[in-house]
Motif scaffolding. Structure first.
Motif, PDB file in Angstrom:
ATOM      1  N   LYS A  98      53.613  37.694  29.765  1.00 44.17           N
ATOM      2  CA  LYS A  98      52.305  37.237  29.302  1.00 44.17           C
ATOM      3  C   LYS A  98      51.300  37.127  30.433  1.00 44.17           C
ATOM      4  O   LYS A  98      50.151  36.711  30.214  1.00 44.17           O
ATOM      5  CB  LYS A  98      52.450  35.869  28.627  1.00 44.17           C
ATOM      6  CG  LYS A  98      53.330  35.871  27.384  1.00 44.17           C
ATOM      7  CD  LYS A  98      53.462  34.469  26.808  1.00 44.17           C
ATOM      8  CE  LYS A  98      54.357  34.453  25.576  1.00 44.17           C
ATOM      9  NZ  LYS A  98      54.523  33.085  25.035  1.00 44.17           N
ATOM     10  N   GLY A  99      51.710  37.501  31.648  1.00 45.65           N
ATOM     11  CA  GLY A  99      50.817  37.419  32.785  1.00 45.65           C
ATOM     12  C   GLY A  99      50.600  36.024  33.312  1.00 45.65           C
ATOM     13  O   GLY A  99      49.638  35.759  34.040  1.00 45.65           O
ATOM     14  N   LYS A 100      51.513  35.086  32.960  1.00 44.53           N
ATOM     15  CA  LYS A 100      51.348  33.686  33.362  1.00 44.53           C
ATOM     16  C   LYS A 100      52.331  33.256  34.448  1.00 44.53           C
ATOM     17  O   LYS A 100      52.397  32.082  34.802  1.00 44.53           O
ATOM     18  CB  LYS A 100      51.512  32.770  32.138  1.00 44.53           C
ATOM     19  CG  LYS A 100      50.466  32.997  31.068  1.00 44.53           C
ATOM     20  CD  LYS A 100      50.670  32.042  29.889  1.00 44.53           C
ATOM     21  CE  LYS A 100      49.603  32.241  28.835  1.00 44.53           C
ATOM     22  NZ  LYS A 100      49.775  31.321  27.682  1.00 44.53           N
ATOM     23  N   VAL A 238      35.275  44.039  44.514  1.00 44.33           N
ATOM     24  CA  VAL A 238      35.877  43.531  43.284  1.00 44.33           C
ATOM     25  C   VAL A 238      37.396  43.501  43.456  1.00 44.33           C
ATOM     26  O   VAL A 238      38.019  44.532  43.724  1.00 44.33           O
ATOM     27  CB  VAL A 238      35.516  44.410  42.070  1.00 44.33           C
ATOM     28  CG1 VAL A 238      36.194  43.874  40.811  1.00 44.33           C
ATOM     29  CG2 VAL A 238      34.006  44.466  41.890  1.00 44.33           C
ATOM     30  N   ILE A 239      37.980  42.324  43.322  1.00 42.86           N
ATOM     31  CA  ILE A 239      39.429  42.149  43.404  1.00 42.86           C
ATOM     32  C   ILE A 239      39.930  41.790  42.008  1.00 42.86           C
ATOM     33  O   ILE A 239      39.685  40.690  41.518  1.00 42.86           O
ATOM     34  CB  ILE A 239      39.817  41.029  44.395  1.00 42.86           C
ATOM     35  CG1 ILE A 239      39.372  41.376  45.804  1.00 42.86           C
ATOM     36  CG2 ILE A 239      41.326  40.781  44.357  1.00 42.86           C
ATOM     37  CD1 ILE A 239      40.108  42.530  46.431  1.00 42.86           C
ATOM     38  N   ASP A 240      40.592  42.729  41.351  1.00 48.57           N
ATOM     39  CA  ASP A 240      41.083  42.448  39.992  1.00 48.57           C
ATOM     40  C   ASP A 240      42.562  42.728  39.808  1.00 48.57           C
ATOM     41  O   ASP A 240      43.100  42.555  38.715  1.00 48.57           O
ATOM     42  CB  ASP A 240      40.278  43.235  38.956  1.00 48.57           C
ATOM     43  CG  ASP A 240      40.285  44.734  39.218  1.00 48.57           C
ATOM     44  OD1 ASP A 240      41.015  45.181  40.130  1.00 48.57           O
ATOM     45  OD2 ASP A 240      39.563  45.453  38.515  1.00 48.57           O
ATOM     46  N   ILE A 251      55.165  46.886  41.983  1.00 45.65           N
ATOM     47  CA  ILE A 251      54.611  46.664  40.645  1.00 45.65           C
ATOM     48  C   ILE A 251      53.220  46.042  40.751  1.00 45.65           C
ATOM     49  O   ILE A 251      52.918  45.324  41.704  1.00 45.65           O
ATOM     50  CB  ILE A 251      55.513  45.742  39.804  1.00 45.65           C
ATOM     51  CG1 ILE A 251      55.686  44.382  40.494  1.00 45.65           C
ATOM     52  CG2 ILE A 251      56.866  46.387  39.559  1.00 45.65           C
ATOM     53  CD1 ILE A 251      56.433  43.375  39.661  1.00 45.65           C
ATOM     54  N   PRO A 252      52.354  46.322  39.775  1.00 50.07           N
ATOM     55  CA  PRO A 252      51.025  45.694  39.765  1.00 50.07           C
ATOM     56  C   PRO A 252      51.094  44.309  39.135  1.00 50.07           C
ATOM     57  O   PRO A 252      51.936  44.038  38.281  1.00 50.07           O
ATOM     58  CB  PRO A 252      50.207  46.657  38.901  1.00 50.07           C
ATOM     59  CG  PRO A 252      51.215  47.242  37.953  1.00 50.07           C
ATOM     60  CD  PRO A 252      52.510  47.323  38.724  1.00 50.07           C
ATOM     61  N   GLU A 253      50.202  43.445  39.556  1.00 50.66           N
ATOM     62  CA  GLU A 253      50.071  42.148  38.928  1.00 50.66           C
ATOM     63  C   GLU A 253      48.657  41.645  39.136  1.00 50.66           C
ATOM     64  O   GLU A 253      47.886  42.195  39.937  1.00 50.66           O
ATOM     65  CB  GLU A 253      51.084  41.146  39.475  1.00 50.66           C
ATOM     66  CG  GLU A 253      50.906  40.786  40.936  1.00 50.66           C
ATOM     67  CD  GLU A 253      51.916  39.744  41.397  1.00 50.66           C
ATOM     68  OE1 GLU A 253      52.957  39.597  40.744  1.00 50.66           O
ATOM     69  OE2 GLU A 253      51.638  39.096  42.423  1.00 50.66           O
ATOM     70  N   THR A 254      48.310  40.605  38.428  1.00 50.20           N
ATOM     71  CA  THR A 254      46.986  40.025  38.580  1.00 50.20           C
ATOM     72  C   THR A 254      46.902  39.294  39.910  1.00 50.20           C
ATOM     73  O   THR A 254      47.932  38.977  40.518  1.00 50.20           O
ATOM     74  CB  THR A 254      46.696  39.043  37.440  1.00 50.20           C
ATOM     75  OG1 THR A 254      47.714  38.024  37.434  1.00 50.20           O
ATOM     76  CG2 THR A 254      46.683  39.760  36.098  1.00 50.20           C
ATOM     77  N   ASN A 257      45.685  33.742  41.475  1.00 50.83           N
ATOM     78  CA  ASN A 257      45.283  32.688  40.538  1.00 50.83           C
ATOM     79  C   ASN A 257      44.982  33.257  39.152  1.00 50.83           C
ATOM     80  O   ASN A 257      44.351  32.591  38.332  1.00 50.83           O
ATOM     81  CB  ASN A 257      44.080  31.915  41.072  1.00 50.83           C
ATOM     82  CG  ASN A 257      42.836  32.780  41.183  1.00 50.83           C
ATOM     83  OD1 ASN A 257      42.893  33.990  40.998  1.00 50.83           O
ATOM     84  ND2 ASN A 257      41.725  32.157  41.488  1.00 50.83           N
ATOM     85  N   HIS A 258      45.441  34.515  38.929  1.00 48.36           N
ATOM     86  CA  HIS A 258      45.348  35.168  37.614  1.00 48.36           C
ATOM     87  C   HIS A 258      43.913  35.487  37.199  1.00 48.36           C
ATOM     88  O   HIS A 258      43.662  35.769  36.035  1.00 48.36           O
ATOM     89  CB  HIS A 258      46.003  34.313  36.522  1.00 48.36           C
ATOM     90  CG  HIS A 258      47.407  33.905  36.849  1.00 48.36           C
ATOM     91  ND1 HIS A 258      48.442  34.811  36.948  1.00 48.36           N
ATOM     92  CD2 HIS A 258      47.945  32.688  37.112  1.00 48.36           C
ATOM     93  CE1 HIS A 258      49.558  34.168  37.245  1.00 48.36           C
ATOM     94  NE2 HIS A 258      49.278  32.882  37.366  1.00 48.36           N
ATOM     95  N   LYS A 259      42.977  35.455  38.128  1.00 44.71           N
ATOM     96  CA  LYS A 259      41.592  35.738  37.795  1.00 44.71           C
ATOM     97  C   LYS A 259      41.023  36.785  38.749  1.00 44.71           C
ATOM     98  O   LYS A 259      41.284  36.753  39.954  1.00 44.71           O
ATOM     99  CB  LYS A 259      40.746  34.466  37.884  1.00 44.71           C
ATOM    100  CG  LYS A 259      41.117  33.380  36.887  1.00 44.71           C
ATOM    101  CD  LYS A 259      40.218  32.168  37.067  1.00 44.71           C
ATOM    102  CE  LYS A 259      40.590  31.058  36.081  1.00 44.71           C
ATOM    103  NZ  LYS A 259      39.730  29.862  36.263  1.00 44.71           N
ATOM    104  N   ALA A 260      40.237  37.719  38.191  1.00 45.82           N
ATOM    105  CA  ALA A 260      39.510  38.657  39.034  1.00 45.82           C
ATOM    106  C   ALA A 260      38.407  37.895  39.769  1.00 45.82           C
ATOM    107  O   ALA A 260      37.920  36.864  39.298  1.00 45.82           O
ATOM    108  CB  ALA A 260      38.922  39.776  38.188  1.00 45.82           C
TER     109      ALA A 260
END
Length: 381
Positions: A98-100, A238-240, A251-254, A257-260
């Motif tokens: 869930k990206g959390k 831009v960091i996303d 692997i990619p991840e956010t 702090n889970h925010k762009a």
């Protein structure tokens, strides 16, 4: 008793009312459960999976499959090891989807459980956990740092068990924490920054150093950056996303702090980036032109760092981020400017772990840092 199935052989079977575990071979098991019938069609569902490892591991998988199917509640006599694998870690895996939650954090949890918690209290029933068991874990740790990390994981797992009504309180809170000395990251002053920028000039990781000092970006964020993410006219970045290396590969991840987020590179750094950045694609590449992996960046940075002149501090790559955030604070006198620049969700994090003022919001922070560096003598790179 041994009998044949359509695939392989079965040495023996362990059955429960709604699920079974069949041994297919050495350290190889088929786990199958009876899931509830489809509410619309009434059809039966018998999901199954193959598990490699011990019988206990297969039983843990079955228990979790039954929990997920809504058939059973967690047994009140479950021990710490089974709870860790069947419930705690499995729930963290679902948060990753869930990206959390971060996969690297999960791997660190697994390692701390395997090495520093389960060997000592894995056999203890969760509902029987007491402060003495917490002290056993802390006392067995080889260093204070390991003890603190093991304590954090244990506390997180016990909190989860409290939600499952296996415990009424957290025994970790009744054990005196290990004294933690104030974190003092080694950083660069302006003269040292100039040496670093000169020393790493024209190397394969020059862009890494430029972006770490100029934008306080993390290694995984820098590796994930493309030239298109950086506006060379305004300096806006831009960091996303980020790239991390795990047991499953890169692997990619956010972001952490889970925010762009966006911030602005100081002009003195941007001037050099205009010369070093490719027209498009990854900002850090291998000799073949492929995107460089995070661990490769670290190794190449350390290799180049080993030849820096004597008398100049040799700091880890992550400490360039500390250096950048401290420069923001020195230039602005505002902790929230450093917090915004670093992409922290809390000013407390910035103050406790990153900013160490020497002597003294997005675009404003970058302009201030640029003026600060120029006033200290760093005119160009």
């Amino acid at each position: 008793m041994t009998f044949q199935l359509m695939k392989g052989w079965v040495k023996y079977t362990m059955r429960s009312a709604k699920g079974s575990v069949y041994q297919l071979g050495p350290d190889r098991w088929r786990v199958q459960i009876e899931a509830p019938r489809d509410a619309n069609t009434g059809k039966r569902s018998r999901p199954s999976t193959i598990v490699r490892g011990s019988r206990k591991k297969a039983e843990q998988v079955k228990a979790q499959m039954l929990i997920d199917a809504g058939y059973v509640s967690i047994s009140s006599d479950i021990d710490v090891e089974e709870y860790a694998h069947s419930v705690f870690l499995n729930r963290k895996k679902k948060l990753i989807a869930k990206g959390k939650f971060k996969i690297r954090t999960l791997e660190s949890y697994e390692e701390r459980l395997r090495l520093h918690i389960l060997p000592y209290i894995g056999h203890v029933q969760v509902q029987e956990l007491r402060p003495i068991h917490v002290r056993m874990v802390q006392d067995a740790a080889p260093t204070d740092a390991v003890a603190r990390e093991a304590r954090k994981v244990l506390s997180s797992m016990i909190t989860e068990a409290m939600y499952d009504e296996l415990l009424a309180s957290n025994p970790v809170k009744n054990v005196r924490p290990i004294d933690e000395s104030e974190y003092e990251p080694e950083q660069l002053d302006v003269e040292d920054m100039e040496v670093y920028l000169w020393h790493f000039k024209d190397t394969r990781v020059e862009n890494v150093v430029l972006l770490a000092i100029g934008g306080a970006y993390r290694r995984g964020e820098i590796v994930a950056l493309n030239a298109e993410d950086i506006n060379l006219d305004t300096g806006l970045v831009v960091i996303d996303d980020a790239l991390v290396e795990s047991r499953e590969g890169t692997i990619p991840e956010t972001p952490k702090n889970h925010k762009a987020r966006t911030n602005v590179i100081p002009a003195v750094i941007l001037e050099r980036l205009r010369e070093t950045l490719p027209e498009s694609g990854p900002v850090v590449t291998t000799l073949k032109g492929d995107r460089m992996k995070p661990n490769s960046v670290r190794k190449l940075y350390e290799k180049t760092l080993s030849t820096i002149p004597e008398g100049v501090p040799r700091i880890p790559l992550k400490n360039l981020r500390h250096t950048s955030l401290t420069a923001v604070y020195d230039a602005t006198g505002k902790m929230d400017s450093s917090q915004i620049h670093g992409g922290h969700s809390s000013e407390i994090t910035t103050k406790k772990y990153y900013v160490r003022p020497h002597d003294t919001q997005k675009c404003a922070a970058a302009d201030a840092v640029d003026a600060f560096l120029r006033n200290e003598g760093l005119e160009s790179i």
